[in-house]
Motif scaffolding. Structure first.
Motif, short mmCIF file in Angstrom:
data_model
loop_
_atom_site.label_atom_id
_atom_site.label_comp_id
_atom_site.label_asym_id
_atom_site.label_seq_id
_atom_site.Cartn_x
_atom_site.Cartn_y
_atom_site.Cartn_z
N GLY A 92 43.37 69.13 36.67
CA GLY A 92 42.33 68.86 35.66
C GLY A 92 41.97 70.05 34.78
N LYS A 93 42.74 71.12 34.83
CA LYS A 93 42.41 72.35 34.08
C LYS A 93 42.40 72.11 32.57
N THR A 94 43.48 71.48 32.07
CA THR A 94 43.56 71.27 30.62
C THR A 94 42.49 70.29 30.15
N THR A 95 42.21 69.30 30.98
CA THR A 95 41.16 68.33 30.63
C THR A 95 39.83 69.06 30.45
N LEU A 96 39.54 69.99 31.35
CA LEU A 96 38.29 70.75 31.25
C LEU A 96 38.31 71.67 30.02
N LEU A 97 39.44 72.35 29.81
CA LEU A 97 39.53 73.27 28.67
C LEU A 97 39.33 72.50 27.35
N ASN A 98 39.93 71.31 27.27
CA ASN A 98 39.76 70.50 26.05
C ASN A 98 38.29 70.16 25.82
N MET A 99 37.56 69.93 26.92
CA MET A 99 36.15 69.60 26.77
C MET A 99 35.31 70.80 26.37
N ILE A 100 35.64 71.95 26.95
CA ILE A 100 34.93 73.18 26.58
C ILE A 100 35.13 73.46 25.09
N GLY A 101 36.35 73.17 24.61
CA GLY A 101 36.67 73.41 23.20
C GLY A 101 36.22 72.30 22.27
N GLY A 102 35.55 71.29 22.81
CA GLY A 102 35.04 70.21 21.96
C GLY A 102 36.12 69.27 21.45
N LEU A 103 37.32 69.32 22.05
CA LEU A 103 38.40 68.41 21.64
C LEU A 103 38.24 67.04 22.32
N ASP A 104 37.43 67.02 23.36
CA ASP A 104 37.20 65.79 24.11
C ASP A 104 35.75 65.86 24.61
N GLN A 105 35.21 64.72 25.04
CA GLN A 105 33.82 64.73 25.53
C GLN A 105 33.73 64.20 26.95
N PRO A 106 32.77 64.72 27.72
CA PRO A 106 32.65 64.27 29.10
C PRO A 106 32.20 62.81 29.19
N THR A 107 32.61 62.14 30.25
CA THR A 107 32.10 60.80 30.53
C THR A 107 30.65 60.92 31.02
N LYS A 108 30.39 61.96 31.81
CA LYS A 108 29.02 62.26 32.28
C LYS A 108 28.84 63.77 32.27
N GLY A 109 27.59 64.21 32.20
CA GLY A 109 27.31 65.64 32.30
C GLY A 109 27.08 66.29 30.94
N HIS A 110 26.85 67.60 30.99
CA HIS A 110 26.46 68.33 29.78
C HIS A 110 27.33 69.56 29.57
N ILE A 111 27.59 69.86 28.29
CA ILE A 111 28.27 71.12 27.94
C ILE A 111 27.47 71.77 26.81
N PHE A 112 26.99 72.96 27.06
CA PHE A 112 26.25 73.68 26.02
C PHE A 112 27.06 74.89 25.59
N PHE A 113 27.37 74.98 24.30
CA PHE A 113 28.05 76.16 23.77
C PHE A 113 27.04 76.90 22.89
N ARG A 114 26.68 78.11 23.31
CA ARG A 114 25.65 78.89 22.63
C ARG A 114 24.39 78.04 22.40
N GLY A 115 24.04 77.30 23.40
CA GLY A 115 22.84 76.47 23.35
C GLY A 115 23.02 75.14 22.64
N MET A 116 24.19 74.92 22.01
CA MET A 116 24.39 73.66 21.29
C MET A 116 24.94 72.60 22.25
N PRO A 117 24.36 71.38 22.23
CA PRO A 117 24.79 70.34 23.18
C PRO A 117 26.09 69.66 22.73
N PHE A 118 27.21 70.25 23.13
CA PHE A 118 28.52 69.72 22.72
C PHE A 118 28.72 68.27 23.15
N HIS A 119 28.14 67.92 24.32
CA HIS A 119 28.33 66.57 24.86
C HIS A 119 27.67 65.51 23.97
N ALA A 120 26.72 65.94 23.15
CA ALA A 120 25.96 64.96 22.35
C ALA A 120 26.29 65.05 20.86
#
Ligand SMILES: Nc1ncnc2c1ncn2[C@@H]1O[C@H](COP(=O)(O)OP(=O)(O)OP(=O)(O)O)[C@@H](O)[C@H]1O
Length: 269
Positions: A92-120
């Motif tokens: 699942g490494k690439t799947t996670l990296l894609n989400m950190i980079g905003g190329l994909d979004q989580p089904t559940k949970g939150h990702i904040f990049f510099r305080g910005m809610p990438f998941h939303a």
């Protein structure tokens, strides 16, 4: 590399190509819309994590059935650190990296990049953040084959809307940082694999991203070239104040990391 992974990488290359064809016509408009980043001396290092991943899950529908790939990931990336995601193929490494980079979004949970809610955030907003504040490096270099090393690096400054008056100094500086001052007019096929990957690094950092994401950046390289790439990563963390998150299979480079997350079947252990 599986088809869907190629398509992710391809997606990013296509985005770059698309942007390349748009930029000469619309650079000023794009720059204005994106609040042109002026390149200045490195800003002071933030104390807060640059990225926070909270309880992230990702499920794909495969043949009508759910495939749970990420099963509750928590992680933090601190400024100017080198973090590695390690794990078996398919963990699942690439799947996670894609989400950190905003190329994909989580089904559940939150990702904040510099305080910005990438998941939303929507795709367009994530794309703007990605182009301005992130850099990507892929296993297969992703350089434009007909452009020289210099032109490849310059392209990422155009894409980020950096004023052309700053290009020459910045391109030269970045190629110098990766040790390629003497090869700047070579095209990719005139460079070794390690040199091509160093051009890809120069290209990825040219617009001064805060976060550099690298998917198995040493996979195509021998151990000596891999060590050179890791040394370049260490240099740019210091000089550019960037944070790096990379995936790897290679146990020999793990000791260079500030932190290693070990992934097994969609979870960290
Ligand atoms: N878009 C998708 N559709 C269906 N399945 C997917 C998709 N993306 C990833 N997967 C599945 O998720 C699992 C994890 O894939 P991922 O690429 O994240 O693993 P990895 O750890 O990066 O592997 P490798 O080291 O081989 O690159 C795989 O079983 C894969 O089949």
């Amino acid at each position: 590399m599986a088809w869907w992974k190629r398509s992710k990488t391809q997606m990013a290359v296509e985005e770059a190509t698309e942007a390349q064809s748009e930029v000469p016509l619309a650079v000023e408009e794009t720059a204005a819309a994106m609040a042109v980043p002026t390149i200045t001396a490195a800003e002071p290092v933030d104390e807060e994590p640059i990225l926070v991943v909270e309880s992230v899950e990702r499920t794909f529908q495969v043949g009508g059935s759910p495939l749970h790939v990420l099963k509750g990931i928590n992680m933090e990336l601190h400024p100017t650190s080198l973090v590695m995601l390690r794990g078996r193929s398919g963990s699942g490494k690439t799947t996670l990296l894609n989400m950190i980079g905003g190329l994909d979004q989580p089904t559940k949970g939150h990702i904040f990049f510099r305080g910005m809610p990438f998941h939303a955030m929507n795709d367009d907003d994530r794309t703007i953040v990605r182009r301005k504040q992130m850099g990507f490096i892929f296993q297969a270099f992703a350089l434009m084959p007909l452009l020289s090393a210099y032109e490849n690096v310059e392209l990422s400054l155009r894409m980020a809307g950096v004023p052309s008056s700053q290009w020459k100094e910045r391109v030269t500086h970045c190629l110098d940082l990766v040790g390629l001052s003497k090869r700047m007019h070579h095209r990719p096929f005139e460079l070794s694999g390690g040199e091509q990957q160093r051009v890809a690094i120069a290209k990825a950092i040219a617009h001064k991203p805060r976060l550099l994401l690298a998917d198995e950046p040493t996979a195509e390289l021998d151990s000596q070239m891999s060590a050179q790439i890791m040394a370049v990563f260490r240099t740019i963390i210091q000089t550019e104040q960037v944070t790096i998150c990379m995936t790897t299979h290679d146990p020999t480079i793990l000791e260079v990391a500030d932190h290693v997350y070990e992934m097994v079947d969609g979870k960290f252990i």
